[in-house]
Design a protein around this motif. Structure first.
Motif, PDB file in Angstrom:
ATOM      1  N   VAL A  73       0.806  -1.036  -0.012  1.00 42.27           N
ATOM      2  CA  VAL A  73      -0.153   0.059   0.088  1.00 42.27           C
ATOM      3  C   VAL A  73       0.874   1.287  -0.004  1.00 42.27           C
ATOM      4  O   VAL A  73       1.792   1.496   0.689  1.00 42.27           O
ATOM      5  CB  VAL A  73      -0.988  -0.104   1.254  1.00 42.27           C
ATOM      6  CG1 VAL A  73      -1.936   1.126   1.033  1.00 42.27           C
ATOM      7  CG2 VAL A  73      -2.055  -1.280   1.151  1.00 42.27           C
ATOM      8  N   GLU A  74       0.442   2.048  -0.968  1.00 43.64           N
ATOM      9  CA  GLU A  74       1.250   3.600  -1.119  1.00 43.64           C
ATOM     10  C   GLU A  74       0.239   4.685  -0.810  1.00 43.64           C
ATOM     11  O   GLU A  74      -0.801   4.318  -1.412  1.00 43.64           O
ATOM     12  CB  GLU A  74       1.915   3.447  -2.469  1.00 43.64           C
ATOM     13  CG  GLU A  74       2.826   4.973  -2.626  1.00 43.64           C
ATOM     14  CD  GLU A  74       3.278   4.775  -4.220  1.00 43.64           C
ATOM     15  OE1 GLU A  74       3.418   5.921  -4.699  1.00 43.64           O
ATOM     16  OE2 GLU A  74       3.498   3.705  -4.860  1.00 43.64           O
ATOM     17  N   THR A  75       0.661   5.622  -0.334  1.00 41.82           N
ATOM     18  CA  THR A  75      -0.179   6.747  -0.053  1.00 41.82           C
ATOM     19  C   THR A  75       0.175   7.852  -1.156  1.00 41.82           C
ATOM     20  O   THR A  75       1.416   8.252  -1.484  1.00 41.82           O
ATOM     21  CB  THR A  75      -0.043   7.344   1.411  1.00 41.82           C
ATOM     22  OG1 THR A  75      -0.514   6.456   2.427  1.00 41.82           O
ATOM     23  CG2 THR A  75      -0.980   8.712   1.503  1.00 41.82           C
ATOM     24  N   VAL A  76      -0.924   8.292  -1.772  1.00 42.83           N
ATOM     25  CA  VAL A  76      -0.683   9.797  -2.604  1.00 42.83           C
ATOM     26  C   VAL A  76      -1.319  10.751  -1.921  1.00 42.83           C
ATOM     27  O   VAL A  76      -2.413  10.828  -1.560  1.00 42.83           O
ATOM     28  CB  VAL A  76      -1.388   9.662  -3.804  1.00 42.83           C
ATOM     29  CG1 VAL A  76      -1.316  10.809  -4.747  1.00 42.83           C
ATOM     30  CG2 VAL A  76      -0.963   8.376  -4.603  1.00 42.83           C
ATOM     31  N   SER A  77      -0.592  11.812  -1.220  1.00 38.78           N
ATOM     32  CA  SER A  77      -1.051  12.744  -0.194  1.00 38.78           C
ATOM     33  C   SER A  77      -1.809  13.699  -1.007  1.00 38.78           C
ATOM     34  O   SER A  77      -1.463  14.342  -1.839  1.00 38.78           O
ATOM     35  CB  SER A  77      -0.026  13.329   0.521  1.00 38.78           C
ATOM     36  OG  SER A  77       0.780  12.118   1.306  1.00 38.78           O
ATOM     37  N   ILE A  78      -2.987  13.915  -0.416  1.00 40.13           N
ATOM     38  CA  ILE A  78      -4.115  15.134  -0.733  1.00 40.13           C
ATOM     39  C   ILE A  78      -4.586  15.710   0.656  1.00 40.13           C
ATOM     40  O   ILE A  78      -4.574  14.916   1.612  1.00 40.13           O
ATOM     41  CB  ILE A  78      -4.955  14.768  -1.560  1.00 40.13           C
ATOM     42  CG1 ILE A  78      -5.706  13.274  -1.254  1.00 40.13           C
ATOM     43  CG2 ILE A  78      -4.408  14.398  -2.925  1.00 40.13           C
ATOM     44  CD1 ILE A  78      -6.859  13.605  -0.299  1.00 40.13           C
TER      45      ILE A  78
END
Length: 387
Positions: A73-78
């Motif tokens: 799991v990878e986060t794309v920050s918003i």
């Protein structure tokens, strides 16, 4: 670098290595993006779903405000939902993700979603076509298209010859006639049979519960209600706990794999939606859909849909006088409720006494036993019933 982060990177590396060994270096598993903001259960619920899906070997990019701490799991920050949808579009457009799962998407008219549920009687998966969106402005045309969308979705997920049933709603009988035309002209539709004693392709409540067909055709509003019932009947409705969500947006000239979940969807359903997306990507759903659409058009789909849109002639002001009353014990099925009285009038004009009624499967024309075949011939010639 913190030990926790190092351990996560090592775990991700081994996960990718295992995936390569299992699937081959040339066929990596799909990457699925998930927007995490907006859930009624909080952002953490979506992160949990992503971690659950990652354990099944799916790479997940969570678009959210928190760092991911699970392998795969990878986060794309918003920071806002609007940014989240922009990030989703960017990931799909760039090819960084092959599919997306989100709680809202503005599908154009002509595109609607095909959901997948687990039916309670036998634990069987069933596709609900469709569950959100507007397939067509004409109801019958929409149902015909929904059948094609459902067939393509099921086939992309590995159901080689999905059986098709039509839920007993307004327009189902007319949609059945149009689908029969396609079948007669060579489009291979495998019609389901109701589990009720009188059979037929029109499905009732029992068939929903037992999964009498692989693809259940309905309008999207009814389908949306069915999704909520199937996914949360154990929980009272505020937490969707069972199934795969509202499914992918399907339609001509729409080339993004975007699946919908509800703000009430819990981690198990969101996990199911991520797995559903990975199945569709792996099954080359766009190619499958194009193949189905081509076959349907070769069987006269365009003419069939044009026929669905033909407006009915204005009802004549003068009504036919009723012929002498007879004992009517035979039933003629397959007539839409909105056409029922017109069908009776058509028979009266031919000097055949008939009455309207409601049987256990829907509207019926009541006729004397001696005149059934004659009456069927008249109603068939005027388009009220099919062969």
């Amino acid at each position: 670098m913190a030990d926790k982060e190092i351990n996560r990177i090592i775990a991700d590396t081994f996960l990718k290595l295992a995936d390569t060994l299992e699937n081959g270096a040339q066929a990596p598993r799909a990457v699925i993006a998930l927007t995490a903001l907006g859930s009624e259960h909080g952002e953490d619920e979506l992160y949990q779903a992503a971690a659950m899906a990652a354990k099944q070997g799916i790479q997940v990019k969570v678009i959210g405000t928190k760092p991911a701490n699970a392998p795969g799991v990878e986060t794309v920050s918003i920071s806002t939902e609007e940014e989240g949808h922009e990030a989703l579009e960017s990931l799909l457009d760039s090819g960084a993700a092959q599919g997306g799962v989100t709680m809202h998407y503005p599908f154009p008219i002509g595109v609607s979603t095909v959901g997948r549920v687990i039916t309670p009687a036998k634990g069987k998966a069933m596709y609900i076509a469709t569950t959100t969106g507007t397939t067509a402005l004409d109801r019958v045309e929409g149902l015909v298209r929904n059948a094609l969308y459902g067939i393509a979705t099921a086939k992309a997920c590995g159901v080689a010859e999905p059986t098709v049933g039509l839920l007993n709603i307004d327009g189902a009988r007319q949609a059945e006639l149009q689908l029969l035309k396609l079948a007669t002209n060579g489009y291979p539709i495998r019609f389901a049979t109701s589990g009720r004693s009188d059979g037929g392709v029109i499905m009732r409540g029992n068939d929903l519960l037992r999964g009498s067909c692989d693809v259940m055709v309905t309008d999207s509003l009814t389908g949306n209600i069915l999704m909520k019932l199937f996914s949360s009947y154990h929980t009272g409705g505020n937490y969707e706990s069972v199934g795969y969500g509202y499914g992918p947006g399907m339609g001509e000239n729409f080339d993004k794999l975007i699946l919908i979940v509800s703000r009430a969807s819990g981690a198990p359903v969101v996990q199911g939606a991520i797995e559903f997306a990975a199945e569709l990507a792996g099954g080359d759903y766009q190619r499958v859909f194009a193949t189905e659409l081509k076959a349907a058009k070769q069987a006269g789909l365009d003419a069939v849909l044009a026929g669905c849109r033909v407006q009915k002639q204005p009802v004549e002001v003068s009504k036919a006088a009723a012929p002498p009353k007879e004992v009517v014990t035979a039933e003629i099925h397959g007539i839409e409720i909105l056409d029922l009285e017109d069908a009776v009038q058509a028979l009266w004009k031919e000097n055949i006494y008939a009455e309207s009624g409601m049987g256990c499967t829907g509207p019926v024309v009541l006729i004397s036993e001696a005149k059934v075949e004659q009456a069927k011939g008249i109603l068939l010639s005027k388009g009220y019933i099919g062969e």
